[in-house]
Scaffold this active site. Structure first.
Site, PDB file in Angstrom:
ATOM      1  N   TYR A  92      -1.828   1.374 -12.509  1.00  0.00           N
ATOM      2  CA  TYR A  92      -1.884   3.118 -12.156  1.00  0.00           C
ATOM      3  C   TYR A  92      -3.416   2.626 -12.730  1.00  0.00           C
ATOM      4  CZ  TYR A  92       2.634   4.290 -11.484  1.00  0.00           C
ATOM      5  OH  TYR A  92       4.096   4.384 -11.519  1.00  0.00           O
ATOM      6  N   GLY A  96       3.000   2.877  -2.260  1.00  0.00           N
ATOM      7  CA  GLY A  96       2.150   3.555  -4.021  1.00  0.00           C
ATOM      8  C   GLY A  96       1.501   3.995  -3.755  1.00  0.00           C
ATOM      9  N   GLY A 144       0.875  -1.369   0.013  1.00  0.00           N
ATOM     10  CA  GLY A 144       0.283   0.005  -0.268  1.00  0.00           C
ATOM     11  C   GLY A 144       0.806   0.919   0.164  1.00  0.00           C
TER      12      GLY A 144
END
Length: 82
Positions: free
Chosen positions: A47, A13, A11
């Site tokens: 992403y 990032g 977690g």
């Protein structure tokens, strides 16, 4: 931002990008952008899970070395295009 492999998946990032997104919103920014190498599928997947969308129409330019030296010596006069 780079998360070392040993620290991925817990977690960090997501927390960092969430914090930057909050800063962007507080400062009135309408978007958050970053770069990723085209071969980095794990990052691209991550992403996309965050709601990121890869743009097809933008490319990153870089100036280094002699070209950077030359550019730094060019005129900054208003209207100069050379």
């Amino acid at each position: 931002m780079y998360i070392e492999p040993a620290w991925r998946g817990i977690g960090i990032g997501r927390a960092l990008l969430s914090y930057v997104a909050r800063l962007a919103k507080e400062r009135g920014c309408g978007r958050l952008e970053w770069a990723v190498l085209d071969w980095n599928e794990p990052a691209i997947t991550f992403y996309r899970k965050l709601g990121g969308r890869m743009l097809d129409d933008w490319r990153i330019f870089r100036v280094t070395g002699n070209a950077l030296d030359e550019l730094s010596r060019q005129s900054t006069a208003a209207g100069s295009t050379s």
